[in-house]
Each structure stands twice: as structure tokens, then as C-alpha cells.
Design a protein around this motif. Sequence first.
Motif, PDB file in Angstrom:
ATOM      1  N   ASP A 123      15.696  22.294 -15.629  1.00  0.00           N
ATOM      2  CA  ASP A 123      15.114  22.383 -14.323  1.00  0.00           C
ATOM      3  C   ASP A 123      14.169  20.761 -14.049  1.00  0.00           C
ATOM      4  O   ASP A 123      13.746  21.313 -12.933  1.00  0.00           O
ATOM      5  N   THR A 124      13.772  20.787 -14.824  1.00  0.00           N
ATOM      6  CA  THR A 124      12.614  19.638 -15.190  1.00  0.00           C
ATOM      7  C   THR A 124      13.002  19.143 -14.388  1.00  0.00           C
ATOM      8  O   THR A 124      13.731  17.821 -14.390  1.00  0.00           O
ATOM      9  N   ALA A 125      12.185  18.223 -13.733  1.00  0.00           N
ATOM     10  CA  ALA A 125      12.699  16.547 -11.929  1.00  0.00           C
ATOM     11  C   ALA A 125      11.444  17.230 -11.313  1.00  0.00           C
ATOM     12  O   ALA A 125      10.495  17.762 -11.401  1.00  0.00           O
ATOM     13  N   VAL A 126      11.274  16.125 -10.256  1.00  0.00           N
ATOM     14  CA  VAL A 126      11.134  16.381  -9.881  1.00  0.00           C
ATOM     15  C   VAL A 126      11.710  16.652  -8.085  1.00  0.00           C
ATOM     16  O   VAL A 126      13.432  15.941  -7.933  1.00  0.00           O
ATOM     17  N   TYR A 127      11.197  17.593  -7.375  1.00  0.00           N
ATOM     18  CA  TYR A 127      11.892  18.333  -5.571  1.00  0.00           C
ATOM     19  C   TYR A 127      12.011  17.366  -5.022  1.00  0.00           C
ATOM     20  O   TYR A 127      10.312  17.202  -4.536  1.00  0.00           O
ATOM     21  N   TYR A 128      12.708  17.148  -3.791  1.00  0.00           N
ATOM     22  CA  TYR A 128      12.301  16.731  -3.098  1.00  0.00           C
ATOM     23  C   TYR A 128      12.960  16.762  -1.936  1.00  0.00           C
ATOM     24  O   TYR A 128      14.132  17.819  -1.738  1.00  0.00           O
ATOM     25  N   CYS A 129      12.534  17.454  -0.380  1.00  0.00           N
ATOM     26  CA  CYS A 129      13.147  18.225   0.551  1.00  0.00           C
ATOM     27  C   CYS A 129      12.933  17.333   1.722  1.00  0.00           C
ATOM     28  O   CYS A 129      13.017  16.024   1.179  1.00  0.00           O
ATOM     29  N   SER A 131      15.557  12.250   6.600  1.00  0.00           N
ATOM     30  CA  SER A 131      14.111  11.898   6.156  1.00  0.00           C
ATOM     31  C   SER A 131      14.265  12.733   5.062  1.00  0.00           C
ATOM     32  O   SER A 131      14.186  13.695   4.713  1.00  0.00           O
ATOM     33  N   TRP A 132      12.987  12.577   4.122  1.00  0.00           N
ATOM     34  CA  TRP A 132      12.895  12.575   2.761  1.00  0.00           C
ATOM     35  C   TRP A 132      11.249  12.916   2.603  1.00  0.00           C
ATOM     36  O   TRP A 132      10.419  12.302   3.130  1.00  0.00           O
ATOM     37  N   GLY A 133      10.345  13.791   1.900  1.00  0.00           N
ATOM     38  CA  GLY A 133       9.654  14.303   1.314  1.00  0.00           C
ATOM     39  C   GLY A 133       8.899  13.395  -0.072  1.00  0.00           C
ATOM     40  O   GLY A 133      10.097  12.505  -0.252  1.00  0.00           O
TER      41      GLY A 133
END
Length: 114
Positions: free
Chosen positions: A89-95, A103-105
Amino acid sequence: QVQLVESGGGLVQPGGSLRLSCAASGSIFLINTMGWYRQAPGKERELVATITRGGTINYADSVKGRFTIARDNAKNTLYLQMNSLKPEDTAVYYCKAFDKYDSWGQGTQVTVSS
């Protein structure tokens, strides 16, 4: 266009939990679909979960039963509760807000390691 800011990432041991938040600068009430994505090193960005204004939810198979997505339209915030975390699950998480701008965070790092 809403501005999205994720928070809540960090380092956690396998089996642990984290709750990610995504705060929007404007109202998300009229945005039908909001979602979480993630991108691990050397891999493409992948969908984690989505939630519609009406409450319809979809999860990637890899997180079903472990992650829970939720939205609070009154607080203009999207959440991702992550339990039973695994190293993969290691990752950069984006909404993401599925508005007309997509639109992205900026992302928040989640690292699962002992």
C-alpha cells in the motif's frame, strides 16, 4: 475549480491504520464523484476508491474490506480510512474531484514498513 489538499499520510507498520483527509477550498456538494488514487514508485497512478454524491462507492479489489472512503459535504472534505495496511500500500495518495477540470491534490505519502 476547487483546490484540494491531502493530509494524514505518514509511516506506519504493517497491520496499522491511517486516515487520509482531503480538504477542498470550495463546495464539493455539486461534485458528483470524488475519489482517491495512489502512485507507487515506478508504477502508474491507480484508482483506489470513488464515492458519488448519492453515496455509491467503488473500491479497487486490492483494498476491498480494508479501506473505507467517505465524504462530508458540509465540511467539504473527503476521507480514506485505511486499515490492515500492507507494504504494497506504500504510495503517494491523491484525491481527485471529477469536476469539469478533473482537479487533483498534491498528494500525501503513505509508507508501510516495519
